[in-house]
Design a protein around this motif. Structure first.
Motif, PDB file in Angstrom:
ATOM      1  N   ILE B  77      23.976  47.310  77.357  1.00 60.10           N
ATOM      2  CA  ILE B  77      25.280  47.583  77.970  1.00 60.10           C
ATOM      3  C   ILE B  77      25.348  46.962  79.349  1.00 60.10           C
ATOM      4  CG2 ILE B  77      26.685  49.443  78.905  1.00 60.10           C
ATOM      5  CD1 ILE B  77      25.823  51.160  76.562  1.00 60.10           C
ATOM      6  N   ALA B  78      24.249  47.096  80.110  1.00 62.96           N
ATOM      7  CA  ALA B  78      24.263  46.532  81.456  1.00 62.96           C
ATOM      8  C   ALA B  78      24.460  45.025  81.387  1.00 62.96           C
ATOM      9  CB  ALA B  78      22.942  46.860  82.149  1.00 62.96           C
ATOM     10  N   TYR B  79      23.783  44.375  80.411  1.00 65.36           N
ATOM     11  CA  TYR B  79      23.914  42.915  80.335  1.00 65.36           C
ATOM     12  C   TYR B  79      25.339  42.507  79.985  1.00 65.36           C
ATOM     13  CZ  TYR B  79      23.750  38.185  78.754  1.00 65.36           C
ATOM     14  OH  TYR B  79      24.029  36.861  78.596  1.00 65.36           O
ATOM     15  N   ILE B  80      25.912  43.147  78.975  1.00 72.99           N
ATOM     16  CA  ILE B  80      27.267  42.747  78.560  1.00 72.99           C
ATOM     17  C   ILE B  80      28.263  43.018  79.682  1.00 72.99           C
ATOM     18  CG2 ILE B  80      29.125  43.329  76.978  1.00 72.99           C
ATOM     19  CD1 ILE B  80      27.182  43.785  74.826  1.00 72.99           C
ATOM     20  N   ALA B  81      28.129  44.189  80.329  1.00 79.00           N
ATOM     21  CA  ALA B  81      29.072  44.528  81.408  1.00 79.00           C
ATOM     22  C   ALA B  81      28.955  43.502  82.538  1.00 79.00           C
ATOM     23  CB  ALA B  81      28.761  45.929  81.933  1.00 79.00           C
ATOM     24  N   SER B  95      39.204  42.873  90.848  1.00 80.66           N
ATOM     25  CA  SER B  95      39.531  44.288  90.567  1.00 80.66           C
ATOM     26  C   SER B  95      39.166  44.617  89.124  1.00 80.66           C
ATOM     27  CB  SER B  95      41.024  44.500  90.783  1.00 80.66           C
ATOM     28  OG  SER B  95      41.738  43.728  89.840  1.00 80.66           O
ATOM     29  N   ILE B  96      39.473  43.680  88.201  1.00 76.15           N
ATOM     30  CA  ILE B  96      39.102  43.941  86.799  1.00 76.15           C
ATOM     31  C   ILE B  96      37.593  44.036  86.680  1.00 76.15           C
ATOM     32  CG2 ILE B  96      39.173  43.000  84.466  1.00 76.15           C
ATOM     33  CD1 ILE B  96      41.783  41.696  85.130  1.00 76.15           C
ATOM     34  N   GLU B 101      32.682  47.310  85.622  1.00 74.84           N
ATOM     35  CA  GLU B 101      31.384  47.854  86.052  1.00 74.84           C
ATOM     36  C   GLU B 101      31.434  49.374  86.096  1.00 74.84           C
ATOM     37  OE1 GLU B 101      30.853  45.759  89.637  1.00 74.84           O
ATOM     38  OE2 GLU B 101      30.058  43.982  88.636  1.00 74.84           O
ATOM     39  N   LEU B 102      32.587  49.930  86.524  1.00 74.36           N
ATOM     40  CA  LEU B 102      32.706  51.398  86.545  1.00 74.36           C
ATOM     41  C   LEU B 102      32.568  51.938  85.124  1.00 74.36           C
ATOM     42  CD1 LEU B 102      33.523  54.049  87.983  1.00 74.36           C
ATOM     43  CD2 LEU B 102      35.874  53.526  87.333  1.00 74.36           C
ATOM     44  N   ALA B 103      33.255  51.299  84.171  1.00 75.20           N
ATOM     45  CA  ALA B 103      33.174  51.768  82.781  1.00 75.20           C
ATOM     46  C   ALA B 103      31.738  51.690  82.291  1.00 75.20           C
ATOM     47  CB  ALA B 103      34.078  50.908  81.910  1.00 75.20           C
ATOM     48  N   ALA B 104      31.042  50.614  82.643  1.00 78.29           N
ATOM     49  CA  ALA B 104      29.657  50.474  82.177  1.00 78.29           C
ATOM     50  C   ALA B 104      28.804  51.593  82.741  1.00 78.29           C
ATOM     51  CB  ALA B 104      29.106  49.125  82.623  1.00 78.29           C
ATOM     52  N   LYS B 105      29.025  51.924  84.027  1.00 78.53           N
ATOM     53  CA  LYS B 105      28.210  53.011  84.621  1.00 78.53           C
ATOM     54  C   LYS B 105      28.465  54.307  83.877  1.00 78.53           C
ATOM     55  CE  LYS B 105      28.083  50.985  89.220  1.00 78.53           C
ATOM     56  NZ  LYS B 105      29.231  50.469  89.973  1.00 78.53           N
ATOM     57  N   VAL B 106      29.744  54.585  83.566  1.00 76.47           N
ATOM     58  CA  VAL B 106      30.043  55.854  82.882  1.00 76.47           C
ATOM     59  C   VAL B 106      29.370  55.878  81.519  1.00 76.47           C
ATOM     60  CG1 VAL B 106      31.928  57.105  81.793  1.00 76.47           C
ATOM     61  CG2 VAL B 106      32.197  56.229  84.108  1.00 76.47           C
ATOM     62  N   ILE B 107      29.444  54.756  80.785  1.00 79.38           N
ATOM     63  CA  ILE B 107      28.850  54.734  79.437  1.00 79.38           C
ATOM     64  C   ILE B 107      27.345  54.919  79.531  1.00 79.38           C
ATOM     65  CG2 ILE B 107      28.430  53.245  77.457  1.00 79.38           C
ATOM     66  CD1 ILE B 107      31.191  52.021  77.944  1.00 79.38           C
ATOM     67  N   ILE B 108      26.741  54.273  80.545  1.00 82.96           N
ATOM     68  CA  ILE B 108      25.282  54.400  80.672  1.00 82.96           C
ATOM     69  C   ILE B 108      24.919  55.840  81.013  1.00 82.96           C
ATOM     70  CG2 ILE B 108      23.373  53.750  82.191  1.00 82.96           C
ATOM     71  CD1 ILE B 108      24.464  50.912  82.137  1.00 82.96           C
ATOM     72  N   MET B 109      25.752  56.481  81.855  1.00 83.39           N
ATOM     73  CA  MET B 109      25.453  57.884  82.188  1.00 83.39           C
ATOM     74  C   MET B 109      25.494  58.734  80.928  1.00 83.39           C
ATOM     75  SD  MET B 109      24.582  58.535  85.146  1.00 83.39           S
ATOM     76  CE  MET B 109      24.829  60.290  85.142  1.00 83.39           C
ATOM     77  N   THR B 110      26.538  58.511  80.089  1.00 82.69           N
ATOM     78  CA  THR B 110      26.619  59.352  78.888  1.00 82.69           C
ATOM     79  C   THR B 110      25.415  59.110  77.993  1.00 82.69           C
ATOM     80  OG1 THR B 110      27.932  57.602  77.929  1.00 82.69           O
ATOM     81  CG2 THR B 110      29.104  59.476  78.839  1.00 82.69           C
TER      82      THR B 110
END
Lengths: 64, 128
Positions: B77-81, B95-96, B101-110
């Motif tokens: 996930i980190a690589y794709i993000a 901004s996009i 990156e914010l979405a990736a952090k949330v997914i990694i947290m979950t």
């Protein structure tokens, strides 16, 4: 894997920009925008195919 | 030997992009995307070997394979993000990129939640 792809897309890009210049100089503005769109669509299809390929590989490799 | 090929490819693509960026910035962006994809495929074989090696170590040390798969997913996930975010930043849409990156952090947290819970349970069970 696809190194020639880079140069193929570069060739399309250069061709489209040259064609655009020629067409706009000779007064056919609408054809110029037409070729730009066509070039963009062709390149986009190739890029999307490669991106799908990349994501499938990543999915397989990282056991998604 | 591979690194020379990769660096040469990157420099050649950068020069071509500089040429095209003047007239056709949209095709220049797609060219940088394709270069990223091709470079990834050049190292994909080696990366798969490393992943298999780590997997075999995990099996040998009979650690629960769930941890390894979650770790691998997080790296993926980190690589794709990062791949997507850098492309957006190159195109000028920072901004996009930060949203991705914010979405990736949330997914990694979950994804990390089960590991954190198992760690806490371990700590609690150790405490007297």
């Amino acid at each position: 894997m696809g190194i020639d792809l880079i140069f193929r897309i570069a060739a399309i890009g250069i061709l489209v920009s040259v064609l655009n210049q020629v067409l706009s100089r000779s007064g056919r503005e609408e054809y110029a925008t037409m070729t730009t769109l066509a070039g963009l669509v062709v390149v986009l299809l190739m890029v999307i195919k490669e991106i799908v390929n990349l994501f499938d590989t990543i999915k397989a490799m990282f056991h998604f | 030997m591979d690194i020379i090929q990769i660096v040469g490819l990157g420099i050649a693509a950068t020069i071509i992009i500089a040429v095209i960026k003047g007239q056709k910035p949209e095709i220049a962006i797609q060219l940088s995307i394709i270069t990223g994809v091709v470079i990834f495929f050049l190292i994909a074989g080696k990366f798969a070997a490393i992943v298999d090696l780590l997997g075999s170590y995990f099996n040998k040390a009979d650690i629960d394979i769930m941890y390894f798969t979650v770790l691998l997913k997080i790296v993926g996930i980190a690589y794709i993000a990062e791949f997507g975010a850098e492309i957006c930043r190159d195109a000028g849409e920072s901004s996009i990129a930060s949203k991705i990156e914010l979405a990736a952090k949330v997914i990694i947290m979950t994804l990390a939640v089960p590991i954190v819970t198992s760690l806490l349970e371990l700590v609690i069970s150790i405490m007297p």
